[in-house]
Design a protein around this motif. Structure first.
Motif, PDB file in Angstrom:
ATOM      1  N   ILE A  23     -10.507   7.234  -1.520  1.00 56.27           N
ATOM      2  CA  ILE A  23     -10.353   5.964  -0.810  1.00 56.27           C
ATOM      3  C   ILE A  23      -9.630   4.953  -1.700  1.00 56.27           C
ATOM      4  CG2 ILE A  23     -11.615   3.986   0.134  1.00 56.27           C
ATOM      5  CD1 ILE A  23     -13.736   6.026   1.078  1.00 56.27           C
ATOM      6  N   GLY A  24     -10.022   4.884  -2.974  1.00 55.35           N
ATOM      7  CA  GLY A  24      -9.356   3.982  -3.918  1.00 55.35           C
ATOM      8  C   GLY A  24      -7.905   4.348  -4.129  1.00 55.35           C
ATOM      9  N   LEU A  25      -7.623   5.633  -4.228  1.00 56.69           N
ATOM     10  CA  LEU A  25      -6.240   6.094  -4.404  1.00 56.69           C
ATOM     11  C   LEU A  25      -5.401   5.771  -3.182  1.00 56.69           C
ATOM     12  CD1 LEU A  25      -4.259   7.603  -6.215  1.00 56.69           C
ATOM     13  CD2 LEU A  25      -5.038   9.714  -5.159  1.00 56.69           C
ATOM     14  N   ALA A  26      -5.942   6.006  -1.987  1.00 55.56           N
ATOM     15  CA  ALA A  26      -5.202   5.709  -0.759  1.00 55.56           C
ATOM     16  C   ALA A  26      -4.963   4.206  -0.615  1.00 55.56           C
ATOM     17  CB  ALA A  26      -5.970   6.238   0.442  1.00 55.56           C
ATOM     18  N   GLY A  27      -5.975   3.408  -0.944  1.00 56.96           N
ATOM     19  CA  GLY A  27      -5.803   1.957  -0.883  1.00 56.96           C
ATOM     20  C   GLY A  27      -4.770   1.457  -1.863  1.00 56.96           C
ATOM     21  N   GLY A  33       2.761   0.254  -1.365  1.00 57.21           N
ATOM     22  CA  GLY A  33       3.786   0.474  -0.345  1.00 57.21           C
ATOM     23  C   GLY A  33       4.042  -0.771   0.488  1.00 57.21           C
ATOM     24  N   TYR A  34       2.973  -1.454   0.884  1.00 62.81           N
ATOM     25  CA  TYR A  34       3.106  -2.679   1.675  1.00 62.81           C
ATOM     26  C   TYR A  34       3.835  -3.763   0.885  1.00 62.81           C
ATOM     27  CZ  TYR A  34       1.788  -6.926   4.147  1.00 62.81           C
ATOM     28  OH  TYR A  34       1.821  -8.134   4.800  1.00 62.81           O
ATOM     29  N   GLN A  35       3.463  -3.930  -0.371  1.00 60.54           N
ATOM     30  CA  GLN A  35       4.103  -4.956  -1.191  1.00 60.54           C
ATOM     31  C   GLN A  35       5.573  -4.629  -1.459  1.00 60.54           C
ATOM     32  OE1 GLN A  35       3.016  -7.884  -2.131  1.00 60.54           O
ATOM     33  NE2 GLN A  35       0.903  -7.696  -1.487  1.00 60.54           N
ATOM     34  N   LEU A  36       5.884  -3.343  -1.605  1.00 59.98           N
ATOM     35  CA  LEU A  36       7.284  -2.974  -1.800  1.00 59.98           C
ATOM     36  C   LEU A  36       8.105  -3.257  -0.541  1.00 59.98           C
ATOM     37  CD1 LEU A  36       6.987   0.338  -3.842  1.00 59.98           C
ATOM     38  CD2 LEU A  36       7.805  -1.885  -4.650  1.00 59.98           C
ATOM     39  N   MET A  37       7.515  -3.070   0.624  1.00 64.23           N
ATOM     40  CA  MET A  37       8.223  -3.406   1.864  1.00 64.23           C
ATOM     41  C   MET A  37       8.413  -4.917   1.985  1.00 64.23           C
ATOM     42  SD  MET A  37       6.706  -0.678   4.653  1.00 64.23           S
ATOM     43  CE  MET A  37       6.178  -1.998   5.655  1.00 64.23           C
ATOM     44  N   ARG A  38       7.435  -5.682   1.547  1.00 60.54           N
ATOM     45  CA  ARG A  38       7.528  -7.143   1.610  1.00 60.54           C
ATOM     46  C   ARG A  38       8.505  -7.710   0.592  1.00 60.54           C
ATOM     47  NH1 ARG A  38       2.267 -10.306   1.014  1.00 60.54           N
ATOM     48  NH2 ARG A  38       3.849 -11.849   0.569  1.00 60.54           N
ATOM     49  N   MET A  39       8.888  -6.903  -0.377  1.00 61.86           N
ATOM     50  CA  MET A  39       9.760  -7.402  -1.438  1.00 61.86           C
ATOM     51  C   MET A  39      11.103  -7.882  -0.887  1.00 61.86           C
ATOM     52  SD  MET A  39      10.815  -5.614  -5.042  1.00 61.86           S
ATOM     53  CE  MET A  39       9.185  -5.055  -5.348  1.00 61.86           C
ATOM     54  N   LYS A  40      11.550  -7.288   0.210  1.00 65.25           N
ATOM     55  CA  LYS A  40      12.826  -7.700   0.799  1.00 65.25           C
ATOM     56  C   LYS A  40      12.778  -9.144   1.278  1.00 65.25           C
ATOM     57  CE  LYS A  40      12.833  -4.355   3.750  1.00 65.25           C
ATOM     58  NZ  LYS A  40      13.176  -3.451   4.857  1.00 65.25           N
ATOM     59  N   ASN A  41      11.632  -9.581   1.778  1.00 66.37           N
ATOM     60  CA  ASN A  41      11.505 -10.910   2.375  1.00 66.37           C
ATOM     61  C   ASN A  41      10.668 -11.843   1.513  1.00 66.37           C
ATOM     62  OD1 ASN A  41      12.820  -9.788   4.600  1.00 66.37           O
ATOM     63  ND2 ASN A  41      10.878  -9.115   5.474  1.00 66.37           N
ATOM     64  N   ARG A  42      10.794 -11.745   0.207  1.00 68.89           N
ATOM     65  CA  ARG A  42       9.932 -12.536  -0.658  1.00 68.89           C
ATOM     66  C   ARG A  42      10.393 -13.970  -0.813  1.00 68.89           C
ATOM     67  NH1 ARG A  42      13.436 -11.163  -4.408  1.00 68.89           N
ATOM     68  NH2 ARG A  42      13.380 -10.306  -6.355  1.00 68.89           N
ATOM     69  N   VAL A  56      -2.199  -7.026  -9.199  1.00 75.25           N
ATOM     70  CA  VAL A  56      -3.550  -7.570  -9.101  1.00 75.25           C
ATOM     71  C   VAL A  56      -4.234  -7.097  -7.827  1.00 75.25           C
ATOM     72  CG1 VAL A  56      -4.852  -9.720  -8.802  1.00 75.25           C
ATOM     73  CG2 VAL A  56      -3.104  -9.555 -10.576  1.00 75.25           C
ATOM     74  N   ALA A  57      -3.509  -7.080  -6.712  1.00 70.37           N
ATOM     75  CA  ALA A  57      -4.095  -6.622  -5.452  1.00 70.37           C
ATOM     76  C   ALA A  57      -4.472  -5.149  -5.533  1.00 70.37           C
ATOM     77  CB  ALA A  57      -3.115  -6.859  -4.301  1.00 70.37           C
ATOM     78  N   ALA A  58      -3.592  -4.333  -6.081  1.00 64.21           N
ATOM     79  CA  ALA A  58      -3.872  -2.896  -6.181  1.00 64.21           C
ATOM     80  C   ALA A  58      -5.036  -2.630  -7.132  1.00 64.21           C
ATOM     81  CB  ALA A  58      -2.621  -2.152  -6.640  1.00 64.21           C
ATOM     82  N   GLN A  59      -5.050  -3.300  -8.267  1.00 63.74           N
ATOM     83  CA  GLN A  59      -6.152  -3.114  -9.208  1.00 63.74           C
ATOM     84  C   GLN A  59      -7.468  -3.609  -8.626  1.00 63.74           C
ATOM     85  OE1 GLN A  59      -4.779  -5.118 -12.729  1.00 63.74           O
ATOM     86  NE2 GLN A  59      -4.246  -3.188 -13.724  1.00 63.74           N
ATOM     87  N   GLY A  60      -7.431  -4.700  -7.901  1.00 66.61           N
ATOM     88  CA  GLY A  60      -8.642  -5.216  -7.274  1.00 66.61           C
ATOM     89  C   GLY A  60      -9.218  -4.235  -6.272  1.00 66.61           C
ATOM     90  N   PHE A  61      -8.354  -3.594  -5.501  1.00 67.36           N
ATOM     91  CA  PHE A  61      -8.838  -2.608  -4.539  1.00 67.36           C
ATOM     92  C   PHE A  61      -9.461  -1.420  -5.253  1.00 67.36           C
ATOM     93  CE2 PHE A  61      -8.744   0.831  -1.553  1.00 67.36           C
ATOM     94  CZ  PHE A  61      -9.092   0.221  -0.361  1.00 67.36           C
ATOM     95  N   VAL A  62      -8.825  -0.939  -6.306  1.00 73.61           N
ATOM     96  CA  VAL A  62      -9.350   0.216  -7.038  1.00 73.61           C
ATOM     97  C   VAL A  62     -10.682  -0.130  -7.704  1.00 73.61           C
ATOM     98  CG1 VAL A  62      -8.929   1.748  -8.999  1.00 73.61           C
ATOM     99  CG2 VAL A  62      -7.107   1.305  -7.360  1.00 73.61           C
ATOM    100  N   VAL A  63     -10.779  -1.287  -8.307  1.00 74.49           N
ATOM    101  CA  VAL A  63     -12.043  -1.699  -8.942  1.00 74.49           C
ATOM    102  C   VAL A  63     -13.137  -1.850  -7.892  1.00 74.49           C
ATOM    103  CG1 VAL A  63     -13.176  -3.594 -10.184  1.00 74.49           C
ATOM    104  CG2 VAL A  63     -10.982  -2.726 -10.971  1.00 74.49           C
TER     105      VAL A  63
END
Length: 92
Positions: A23-27, A33-42, A56-63
């Motif tokens: 679950i942590g790996l998938a999150g 992936g979501y943040q990389l897609m948003r990078m175009k419209n930053r 920070v978001a990815a590490q927070g989800f894993v923790v």
């Protein structure tokens, strides 16, 4: 080929022991992936700031997943464990 099957079964065994690892790996992968897609419209946000927010978001989800996994294993060991042992003793 045997190494591949052994590694696959080892991963499945570990995933069954602690279901919060996949679950942590998938999150983590989902957030990245979501943040990389948003990078175009930053907009005017610097690349470094965007990458820091992504990390920070990815590490927070894993923790968070790890914390839930520890709580789950403690619950199984200390709360459900003694009850299951009592049932086994009373059934004998």
């Amino acid at each position: 080929m045997a190494d591949y099957e052994e590694n696959q079964s080892k991963f499945m065994r570990k995933a069954k022991e602690n279901p919060f690892v996949p679950i942590g790996l998938a999150g983590f992968l989902g957030i990245v992936g979501y943040q990389l897609m948003r990078m175009k419209n930053r907009g005017n946000v610097k690349m470094s700031v965007h990458l820091i927010h992504m990390r920070v978001a990815a590490q927070g989800f894993v923790v968070g997943a790890m914390t839930l996994g520890v709580i789950y294993s403690m619950y199984n060991e200390f709360y459900l464990g003694p009850k299951q042992k009592q049932k086994a003793v009373t059934e004998k």
